[in-house]
Design a protein around this motif. Sequence first.
Motif, PDB file in Angstrom:
ATOM      1  N   TRP A 130       0.836  -1.221   0.000  1.00 54.78           N
ATOM      2  CA  TRP A 130       0.000   0.000   0.000  1.00 54.78           C
ATOM      3  C   TRP A 130       0.859   1.254   0.000  1.00 54.78           C
ATOM      4  O   TRP A 130       0.510   2.252  -0.620  1.00 54.78           O
ATOM      5  CB  TRP A 130      -0.951  -0.004   1.206  1.00 54.78           C
ATOM      6  N   LEU A 131       2.001   1.209   0.719  1.00 56.76           N
ATOM      7  CA  LEU A 131       2.873   2.391   0.760  1.00 56.76           C
ATOM      8  C   LEU A 131       3.424   2.725  -0.630  1.00 56.76           C
ATOM      9  O   LEU A 131       3.631   3.890  -0.962  1.00 56.76           O
ATOM     10  CB  LEU A 131       4.044   2.153   1.719  1.00 56.76           C
ATOM     11  N   LYS A 132       3.629   1.668  -1.440  1.00 58.77           N
ATOM     12  CA  LYS A 132       4.196   1.882  -2.786  1.00 58.77           C
ATOM     13  C   LYS A 132       3.233   2.672  -3.653  1.00 58.77           C
ATOM     14  O   LYS A 132       3.649   3.390  -4.545  1.00 58.77           O
ATOM     15  CB  LYS A 132       4.505   0.526  -3.436  1.00 58.77           C
ATOM     16  N   ASP A 133       1.922   2.483  -3.421  1.00 58.53           N
ATOM     17  CA  ASP A 133       0.937   3.240  -4.197  1.00 58.53           C
ATOM     18  C   ASP A 133      -0.068   3.871  -3.232  1.00 58.53           C
ATOM     19  O   ASP A 133      -1.261   3.557  -3.230  1.00 58.53           O
ATOM     20  CB  ASP A 133       0.242   2.302  -5.197  1.00 58.53           C
ATOM     21  N   LEU A 134       0.491   4.745  -2.425  1.00 55.92           N
ATOM     22  CA  LEU A 134      -0.268   5.338  -1.323  1.00 55.92           C
ATOM     23  C   LEU A 134      -1.545   6.049  -1.775  1.00 55.92           C
ATOM     24  O   LEU A 134      -2.602   5.905  -1.160  1.00 55.92           O
ATOM     25  CB  LEU A 134       0.672   6.344  -0.656  1.00 55.92           C
ATOM     26  N   VAL A 188      -1.349   0.403  10.394  1.00 55.08           N
ATOM     27  CA  VAL A 188      -1.566   0.756   8.981  1.00 55.08           C
ATOM     28  C   VAL A 188      -1.699   2.274   8.850  1.00 55.08           C
ATOM     29  O   VAL A 188      -1.044   2.895   8.007  1.00 55.08           O
ATOM     30  CB  VAL A 188      -2.830   0.049   8.403  1.00 55.08           C
ATOM     31  N   ASN A 189      -2.511   2.870   9.731  1.00 54.92           N
ATOM     32  CA  ASN A 189      -2.689   4.323   9.606  1.00 54.92           C
ATOM     33  C   ASN A 189      -1.406   5.083   9.957  1.00 54.92           C
ATOM     34  O   ASN A 189      -1.069   6.062   9.294  1.00 54.92           O
ATOM     35  CB  ASN A 189      -3.850   4.797  10.489  1.00 54.92           C
ATOM     36  N   ALA A 190      -0.693   4.617  10.974  1.00 54.87           N
ATOM     37  CA  ALA A 190       0.582   5.271  11.323  1.00 54.87           C
ATOM     38  C   ALA A 190       1.511   5.237  10.108  1.00 54.87           C
ATOM     39  O   ALA A 190       2.169   6.236   9.774  1.00 54.87           O
ATOM     40  CB  ALA A 190       1.226   4.563  12.521  1.00 54.87           C
ATOM     41  N   ALA A 191       1.560   4.090   9.409  1.00 58.05           N
ATOM     42  CA  ALA A 191       2.434   3.950   8.236  1.00 58.05           C
ATOM     43  C   ALA A 191       1.984   4.885   7.113  1.00 58.05           C
ATOM     44  O   ALA A 191       2.824   5.512   6.451  1.00 58.05           O
ATOM     45  CB  ALA A 191       2.437   2.503   7.759  1.00 58.05           C
ATOM     46  N   MET A 192       0.675   4.987   6.902  1.00 56.87           N
ATOM     47  CA  MET A 192       0.192   5.839   5.810  1.00 56.87           C
ATOM     48  C   MET A 192       0.505   7.314   6.103  1.00 56.87           C
ATOM     49  O   MET A 192       0.927   8.057   5.222  1.00 56.87           O
ATOM     50  CB  MET A 192      -1.331   5.663   5.604  1.00 56.87           C
ATOM     51  N   MET A 193       0.302   7.728   7.357  1.00 58.85           N
ATOM     52  CA  MET A 193       0.583   9.128   7.700  1.00 58.85           C
ATOM     53  C   MET A 193       2.079   9.416   7.558  1.00 58.85           C
ATOM     54  O   MET A 193       2.465  10.462   7.039  1.00 58.85           O
ATOM     55  CB  MET A 193       0.093   9.434   9.125  1.00 58.85           C
ATOM     56  N   ALA A 194       2.904   8.464   7.985  1.00 58.46           N
ATOM     57  CA  ALA A 194       4.365   8.639   7.837  1.00 58.46           C
ATOM     58  C   ALA A 194       4.735   8.635   6.354  1.00 58.46           C
ATOM     59  O   ALA A 194       5.603   9.393   5.914  1.00 58.46           O
ATOM     60  CB  ALA A 194       5.107   7.538   8.595  1.00 58.46           C
ATOM     61  N   LYS A 204       9.540  -3.156  12.430  1.00 60.82           N
ATOM     62  CA  LYS A 204       9.646  -3.796  11.109  1.00 60.82           C
ATOM     63  C   LYS A 204       9.436  -2.769  10.013  1.00 60.82           C
ATOM     64  O   LYS A 204      10.136  -2.771   8.992  1.00 60.82           O
ATOM     65  CB  LYS A 204       8.579  -4.896  10.966  1.00 60.82           C
ATOM     66  N   LEU A 205       8.455  -1.872  10.209  1.00 62.64           N
ATOM     67  CA  LEU A 205       8.163  -0.861   9.182  1.00 62.64           C
ATOM     68  C   LEU A 205       9.349   0.072   8.982  1.00 62.64           C
ATOM     69  O   LEU A 205       9.736   0.375   7.846  1.00 62.64           O
ATOM     70  CB  LEU A 205       6.930  -0.039   9.594  1.00 62.64           C
ATOM     71  N   ASN A 206       9.943   0.514  10.099  1.00 61.18           N
ATOM     72  CA  ASN A 206      11.080   1.450   9.990  1.00 61.18           C
ATOM     73  C   ASN A 206      12.272   0.799   9.295  1.00 61.18           C
ATOM     74  O   ASN A 206      13.037   1.469   8.603  1.00 61.18           O
ATOM     75  CB  ASN A 206      11.491   1.948  11.380  1.00 61.18           C
ATOM     76  N   GLN A 207      12.408  -0.520   9.491  1.00 62.01           N
ATOM     77  CA  GLN A 207      13.523  -1.217   8.829  1.00 62.01           C
ATOM     78  C   GLN A 207      13.263  -1.411   7.336  1.00 62.01           C
ATOM     79  O   GLN A 207      14.166  -1.352   6.518  1.00 62.01           O
ATOM     80  CB  GLN A 207      13.740  -2.587   9.468  1.00 62.01           C
TER      81      GLN A 207
END
Length: 283
Positions: free
Chosen positions: A31-35, A75-81, A102-105
């Motif tokens: 999802w981050l790849k195509d936010l 998921v929302n934390a990742a999308m906002m970041a 894991k996300l930060n890595q």
Amino acid sequence: MDRVSRDNKEKNRQHYNKLYADYSIRNILIWLKDLDSFLDGACATETSWHALYQDGFKDRLEDKKVMEMGCGDCVNAAMMAGLGAEVYANDIAEASGEIINKLNQAWEFKYPIKFVKGDFLKNNLEAGKFDFVVGKAFLHHLTLPEEKEFLRETARLLKPEGEARFFEPAVNSRILDEIRWMIPVKGRPSKLNRKKFIEWKENDPHPDRSFSSLHFKNVGTAFFKFVKIKPVGTLERFNRLIPRGKHNIRYRRWAFKAEQNIPLLINTYLTRSQLIVYKEPLQ
Ligand SMILES: C[S@@+](CC[C@H](N)C(=O)[O-])C[C@H]1O[C@@H](n2cnc3c(N)ncnc32)[C@H](O)[C@@H]1O
């Protein structure tokens, strides 16, 4: 803290640690790849995203300091970041911290996400520094005394021009709520099936408390000058009657647009969820 609140917190911690144990971040990375297309789809079809991202929230995040309470699966934390915000994420479940690691890595965020571990009320963060405090399906997991303390802390953390945004379930009609409990849903038996219902309730991480829009209005006015409660999902809730698939998605897209034409009083009475916006902290 009172005993009921302490027990409730521990129940939530154990429940969500189990739920998020060994959580795979594979989908989040896709999802981050195509936010943009993830958020366009989610906001058009999923109540919580549709509600939280109203008022152009997505475009207001870049370089903003955001606290997410009850970040859960992150998921929302990742999308906002991913949108360029400096995200602080808190959850009582340590498993959420592992997801953040894991996300930060795995992803190069403009600002790596900071996990605020454990009891949010003991966070020791400096006052008046946050642009946003958000919660997605979070406040209703707190007992009323806990919620009051969380909102006091929200007001303390926000900048004077900052904003708190919460997506929460809404119960404004006792009759509709009684009917809802009688209809079984996946993972929750009907209230009419007494034995099974009591068993389910023992393991459910929601305290007995009010979810009414009036409650969120009243508790908010103790800490904020500006309070807005917007009903969401009044028509969308009926998507359960349509089998999953393209007709269901089409219905949800239509429902979110159509329910905006329902007069506010009726919409508030019938709604299943709500967006709560608090601004102008009083302290
Ligand atoms: C329904 S989940 C929502 C998770 C996520 N925001 C989402 O939209 O999927 C509620 C979350 O609140 C967290 N929670 C419950 N009580 C908490 C507390 N006292 N402090 C911090 N987090 C808490 C739970 O661990 C859980 O992750």
